[in-house]
Design an enzyme around this catalytic site. Structure first.
Site, PDB file in Angstrom:
ATOM      1  N   CYS A   1      -7.630   1.227 -18.316  1.00 44.18           N
ATOM      2  CA  CYS A   1      -8.591   1.134 -19.420  1.00 44.18           C
ATOM      3  C   CYS A   1      -9.649   2.232 -19.387  1.00 44.18           C
ATOM      4  CB  CYS A   1      -9.263  -0.234 -19.443  1.00 44.18           C
ATOM      5  SG  CYS A   1     -10.440  -0.485 -18.110  1.00 44.18           S
TER       6      CYS A   1
ATOM      7  N   GLU B   1      13.949 -22.610  19.009  1.00 46.22           N
ATOM      8  CA  GLU B   1      15.204 -22.554  18.248  1.00 46.22           C
ATOM      9  C   GLU B   1      15.275 -21.217  17.520  1.00 46.22           C
ATOM     10  OE1 GLU B   1      15.058 -25.745  15.383  1.00 46.22           O
ATOM     11  OE2 GLU B   1      14.003 -27.052  16.770  1.00 46.22           O
TER      12      GLU B   1
ATOM     13  N   LYS C   1      15.429 -18.693  14.586  1.00 42.21           N
ATOM     14  CA  LYS C   1      15.076 -18.809  13.178  1.00 42.21           C
ATOM     15  C   LYS C   1      16.192 -18.182  12.359  1.00 42.21           C
ATOM     16  CE  LYS C   1      11.269 -18.126   9.969  1.00 42.21           C
ATOM     17  NZ  LYS C   1      12.052 -17.622   8.847  1.00 42.21           N
TER      18      LYS C   1
ATOM     19  N   CYS D   1      -9.948  -4.765 -19.918  1.00 42.36           N
ATOM     20  CA  CYS D   1      -8.865  -4.041 -19.253  1.00 42.36           C
ATOM     21  C   CYS D   1      -7.557  -4.808 -19.401  1.00 42.36           C
ATOM     22  CB  CYS D   1      -9.192  -3.845 -17.772  1.00 42.36           C
ATOM     23  SG  CYS D   1      -7.868  -3.023 -16.882  1.00 42.36           S
TER      24      CYS D   1
ATOM     25  N   LYS E   1       8.204 -14.069  15.069  1.00 40.64           N
ATOM     26  CA  LYS E   1       9.104 -13.149  14.374  1.00 40.64           C
ATOM     27  C   LYS E   1       9.480 -11.963  15.266  1.00 40.64           C
ATOM     28  CE  LYS E   1       9.855 -13.612  10.457  1.00 40.64           C
ATOM     29  NZ  LYS E   1       9.212 -13.571   9.139  1.00 40.64           N
TER      30      LYS E   1
ATOM     31  N   CYS F   1     -10.553   3.552 -13.987  1.00 47.84           N
ATOM     32  CA  CYS F   1      -9.388   2.684 -14.066  1.00 47.84           C
ATOM     33  C   CYS F   1      -8.257   3.414 -14.781  1.00 47.84           C
ATOM     34  CB  CYS F   1      -9.745   1.409 -14.818  1.00 47.84           C
ATOM     35  SG  CYS F   1      -8.307   0.389 -15.175  1.00 47.84           S
TER      36      CYS F   1
ATOM     37  N   ALA G   1       8.213  -3.248  -8.180  1.00 46.28           N
ATOM     38  CA  ALA G   1       7.433  -2.032  -8.379  1.00 46.28           C
ATOM     39  C   ALA G   1       8.256  -0.965  -9.104  1.00 46.28           C
ATOM     40  CB  ALA G   1       6.942  -1.499  -7.048  1.00 46.28           C
TER      41      ALA G   1
ATOM     42  N   ASP H   1      18.296 -16.778   9.389  1.00 46.23           N
ATOM     43  CA  ASP H   1      17.886 -16.075   8.181  1.00 46.23           C
ATOM     44  C   ASP H   1      18.825 -16.407   7.031  1.00 46.23           C
ATOM     45  OD1 ASP H   1      16.474 -14.480   6.530  1.00 46.23           O
ATOM     46  OD2 ASP H   1      17.165 -12.589   7.371  1.00 46.23           O
TER      47      ASP H   1
ATOM     48  N   CYS I   1     -11.942  -1.934 -10.989  1.00 42.04           N
ATOM     49  CA  CYS I   1     -12.177  -1.588 -12.379  1.00 42.04           C
ATOM     50  C   CYS I   1     -13.255  -2.520 -12.914  1.00 42.04           C
ATOM     51  CB  CYS I   1     -10.877  -1.768 -13.165  1.00 42.04           C
ATOM     52  SG  CYS I   1     -11.116  -1.951 -14.939  1.00 42.04           S
TER      53      CYS I   1
ATOM     54  N   TYR J   1      18.292 -28.461  11.537  1.00 40.62           N
ATOM     55  CA  TYR J   1      17.190 -28.288  12.481  1.00 40.62           C
ATOM     56  C   TYR J   1      15.981 -29.171  12.188  1.00 40.62           C
ATOM     57  CZ  TYR J   1      15.866 -24.971   8.805  1.00 40.62           C
ATOM     58  OH  TYR J   1      15.590 -24.390   7.607  1.00 40.62           O
TER      59      TYR J   1
HETATM   60  S1  IVH Z   1      11.672 -25.725  10.710  1.00 40.33           S
HETATM   61  C1  IVH Z   1       8.349 -28.032   8.749  1.00 40.33           C
HETATM   62  N1  IVH Z   1      13.503 -24.480  12.099  1.00 40.33           N
HETATM   63  O1  IVH Z   1      12.414 -20.690   8.169  1.00 40.33           O
HETATM   64  C2  IVH Z   1       9.173 -26.939   9.339  1.00 40.33           C
HETATM   65  N2  IVH Z   1      12.926 -23.602   9.977  1.00 40.33           N
HETATM   66  O2  IVH Z   1       9.799 -19.577   7.515  1.00 40.33           O
HETATM   67  C3  IVH Z   1      10.393 -26.658   8.579  1.00 40.33           C
HETATM   68  N3  IVH Z   1      14.235 -21.649   9.318  1.00 40.33           N
HETATM   69  O3  IVH Z   1      11.767 -22.692   5.362  1.00 40.33           O
HETATM   70  C4  IVH Z   1      11.166 -25.526   9.058  1.00 40.33           C
HETATM   71  N4  IVH Z   1      15.484 -21.550  11.122  1.00 40.33           N
HETATM   72  O4  IVH Z   1      14.214 -22.065   5.875  1.00 40.33           O
HETATM   73  C5  IVH Z   1      12.800 -24.503  10.962  1.00 40.33           C
HETATM   74  N5  IVH Z   1      15.154 -23.525  13.412  1.00 40.33           N
HETATM   75  C6  IVH Z   1      14.449 -23.537  12.295  1.00 40.33           C
HETATM   76  C7  IVH Z   1      14.639 -22.587  11.276  1.00 40.33           C
HETATM   77  C8  IVH Z   1      13.848 -22.649  10.129  1.00 40.33           C
HETATM   78  C9  IVH Z   1      15.236 -21.010   9.946  1.00 40.33           C
HETATM   79  C10 IVH Z   1      13.687 -21.268   8.014  1.00 40.33           C
HETATM   80  C11 IVH Z   1      13.494 -22.394   7.025  1.00 40.33           C
HETATM   81  C12 IVH Z   1      12.022 -22.399   6.700  1.00 40.33           C
HETATM   82  C13 IVH Z   1      11.653 -21.002   7.041  1.00 40.33           C
HETATM   83  C14 IVH Z   1      10.169 -20.897   7.334  1.00 40.33           C
END
Ligand code: IVH
Length: 736
Positions: free
Chosen positions: A422, A117, A119, A443, A315, A419, A35, A121, A437, A227
């Site tokens: 345009c 598990e 997640k 446009c 999340k 718009c 942006a 990052d 628009c 994982y």
């Molecule tokens: S499972 C079919 N397990 O999160 C499922 N993903 O938002 C495949 N990620 O693309 C993913 N920790 O890069 C899985 N314990 C975990 C994870 C994990 C991080 C990431 C992964 C995935 C993304 C999805």
């Protein structure tokens, strides 16, 4: 602004844009958000429009395609790399569990086991081992094709070169990440050396893994958690937790935070524990991933288009920050929607500087529409103090406004009704929150957005023709309509291609682009349909329509035939609404059937049949059919579409789905299914390329009848439709 000031400002903008282009194309840390970049470019265009003499030949944005980081080979994943659906609260988690239980038809008694598990990052990586030796490492890319980063992956300590006692073929998947301590030390070293620093550990990990020189990757402290897995020649275990244990035994690092949980209550307890431990982990996590533990259940549950049904990412709540709303810009999108964007005093939210946020639509600004998730009360005015959060950790949004800090001179925001690009009137249809628009293809904003959509990955997927290239070719007048993409090459006669002469381009890059354009001529019909950018026609609908009609001509003939019925449908709905209002006023009973009938009275049987054909396709329905008929019956739009199709030779529906015994067949399920639920049966049949319909007709190929089948079985017998029980069906699809 006088001419001298304008020239100086254009010079300043040129430098900023060129630097942004370079950062965008060659680094993993774009310096400006899209942006912001767009805002600079708009300013550039606005000044050039006022001072045409100062216009530079290459236009704003300059230097397209500066040395794209294109040095990695492409790898097609044997098994697609998917993403995850999201859950944001306990209700979402309960629904996830309930959905799975329904799908598997589990009784309400026992709790279902999951793994929880963290997640991680970072960025996902797929490691392929054959005969126990690491032979390839690939990034996720678009899920189907990733980048070959084998040499770089070999430099990561957590990734074993050889495995003892592993299946002959084994793809291990997991996350590459950088710890907080390593990230801080790396940024210190970078700063000392005068090199660029990274905004956060994830960018640092991505930038380090995607180095063309693996010596640089080797010097970066990357780590890897395993994982998941892709292709395997023999199963790793019976359960997710067992498979993780097996991966750990083979020498991979798995998360020590993973637990096996029973039912949603247990999952939420583990979520709270991990959330509490988050700050002490020493690396970034952005939630907790829940996966069904039993792998045979995982196999039955399968996938939606891009996410597994058996897993979800819960999340963590987004971080927020307060700042000032300095202005509101209006952007015009592909379907003409006017999208207000907040210009903010820059503020750091979750480690990233944010200076723009989406404001959805005019009701959202007025405070009469929640925008899906915001909890704000009151309208938004320029000058307000606002709370910003990053939804899904990407798109910044306004969460709240501090009415007590409102400047006394702040006035209600008045949304424009034309718009900004345009000048055409911008209208709101009854019941819609979006103002659009009405300029259509006149446009420029809509034209460019549609072109970008058409060439995007999920549509024609033309490599080397990204947003910036589309904008530039459009500005140059080379590509105005979709078909122009395919005549780009012949545009300049036989002499040296004008494209190769263009700043930032050469013989090789131009040649590559032309080759990519040629390859796009035979994209599948599903992609072409999606690429047209018709409202409501997403990827899934594109596939459904392509499967049903198989060729463009069959599709277009039916749409043309259905168009009078589409008009009747719209008229009928409007008449019904008016009748309801009249009935309410007079206290009489609404004669809905009568007004609807009147609207449909003059519609021919052929038009009705075509309308029924379209709206009867599972997942299509009246709204989409209306949008399609509208798009194909507007003369200017139709001419552009026909010209495009004249350049294309769409491939028939995806080959993989064509192979099986039920591909292309129309199947109806009736009665009680004993080995699977309806939803599961339908999803599996569709995955094998069958069309699943709700009613038996002359077009039905197979009726799968369980106990209690009634009228449908009778009708199938009358029509001579092949009828089988559930077991016969399962053995037909090779799943007995
Ligand atoms: S499972 C079919 N397990 O999160 C499922 N993903 O938002 C495949 N990620 O693309 C993913 N920790 O890069 C899985 N314990 C975990 C994870 C994990 C991080 C990431 C992964 C995935 C993304 C999805």
């Amino acid at each position: 602004m006088d001419a001298k000031a304008a020239a100086a400002e254009l010079e300043r903008l040129a430098v900023l844009l060129a630097a942004a282009d370079l950062a965008y194309h060659t680094a993993d840390a774009p310096e400006l958000t899209d942006a912001e970049y767009d805002a600079l470019k708009r300013r550039n265009l606005a000044i050039e429009a006022r001072f045409p003499d100062l216009r530079r030949p290459e236009g704003p944005g300059g230097k397209v395609g500066a040395a794209p980081a294109d040095g990695f080979g492409k790898v097609r994943h044997a098994v697609r790399m998917l993403s995850l659906g999201n859950a944001f609260n306990a209700t979402d988690v309960a629904e996830f569990d309930a959905r799975i239980r329904r799908y598997l038809d589990l009784s309400d008694g026992a709790l279902l086991a999951y793994t929880a598990e963290p997640k991680i990052d970072g960025l996902s990586l797929s490691l392929r081992y054959e005969g126990g030796a690491l032979i390839r490492a690939a990034t996720r890319g678009n899920g189907e094709v990733g980048e070959d980063v084998t040499a770089n992956a070999r430099t990561i300590d957590d990734i074993p070169e050889r495995l003892d006692g592993a299946p002959d073929t084994l793809e291990v998947r997991g996350e590459v990440y950088m710890s907080h301590a390593d990230f801080a030390a790396l940024n210190d070293r970078q700063a000392e050396a005068g090199a660029k620093t990274f905004a956060n550990p994830r960018n640092a990990a991505a930038g380090s893994l995607r180095q063309l020189d693996s010596a640089i990757t080797a010097a970066r402290p990357l780590r890897f958690f395993a994982y998941a897995w892709g292709e395997v020649s023999e199963p790793l275990a019976d359960t997710q937790s067992g498979a993780l244990d097996r991966l750990a035994a083979l020498g991979f690092v798995t998360s020590p935070e993973t637990r096996r949980c029973e039912g949603p209550g247990d999952l939420l307890r583990r979520y709270a524990e991990i959330a509490a431990a988050r700050a002490e982990l020493g690396y970034d996590i952005d939630g907790v991933v829940y996966k069904v533990d039993d792998l045979s259940y995982q196999a039955r549950l399968g996938f939606r288009s891009t996410t597994p049904r058996w897993a979800i990412a819960h999340k963590f709540p987004a971080e927020t920050a307060w700042t000032r709303l300095e202005g509101i810009d209006i952007q015009v999108g592909r379907t003409g929607a006017l999208s207000p964007v907040a210009r903010l005093r820059p503020v750091t939210v979750g480690g990233v500087v944010v200076s723009n946020a989406t404001l959805h639509n005019e009701d959202y600004i007025a405070g009469t529409d929640a925008g899906g998730e915001a909890i704000r009360v009151g309208d938004l005015r320029i000058g307000d103090r606002v709370e910003i959060y990053r939804a899904g950790d990407v798109i910044p949004k306004v969460r709240d406004v501090d009415l007590s800090a409102r400047p006394p001179d702040a006035v209600p925001y008045i949304f424009r009704t034309d718009c900004p690009v345009c000048g055409s009137p911008a209208l709101r249809e009854p019941g819609e929150s979006v103002r659009r628009c009405t300029g259509g293809l006149i446009c420029a904003a809509q034209r460019v957005a549609r072109l970008k959509h058409l060439v995007s990955r999920a549509a024609l997927d033309i490599d080397g023709l990204g947003d910036r290239e589309v904008e530039r070719f459009h500005e140059l007048g080379w590509v105005r309509a979709p078909a122009d993409i395919f005549t780009l090459r012949s545009l300049h006669g036989d002499g040296p291609d004008a494209l190769a002469q263009l700043d930032g381009w050469g013989e090789t890059s131009a040649g590559n682009l032309f080759a990519a354009i040629e390859a796009a001529r035979t994209r599948t019909l599903a992609r072409v349909l999606f690429g047209l950018g018709i409202r409501h026609l997403g990827e899934v609908a594109g596939r459904d329509l392509a499967r049903h009609f198989e060729t463009w001509d069959a599709f277009a003939v039916t749409v043309d035939a259905a168009t009078p019925a589409a008009h009747a449908h719209r008229w009928a709905e409007e008449a019904a609404m008016a009748e309801r209002a009249r009935a309410k006023r007079t206290g009489e009973r609404a004669a809905l059937a009568r007004v609807r009938q009147a609207a449909w009275a003059d519609v021919s049987p052929e038009a009705r049949a075509a309308w029924d054909d379209l709206t009867g396709i599972d997942g299509v329905g009246a709204t989409l059919t209306l949008a399609i008929c509208d798009a194909l019956s507007a003369p200017q739009e139709r001419a552009a579409i026909d010209a495009l199709l004249g350049e294309l030779d769409p491939a028939p529906p995806e080959a993989a789905a064509d192979a099986g015994p039920v591909a292309g067949k129309t199947v109806v399920f009736t009665g009680t299914l004993e080995r699977m639920t309806r939803a599961e049966a339908k999803a599996r049949a569709e995955a094998l390329g069958a069309k699943v319909s709700g009613s038996v007709s002359g077009k039905t190929d197979i009726l799968v009848a369980g106990p209690g089948a009634g009228s449908k079985a009778v009708k199938a017998r009358e029509l001579g439709v092949e009828t089988m029980d559930e077991d016969a069906w399962l053995s037909l699809i090779g799943d007995a």
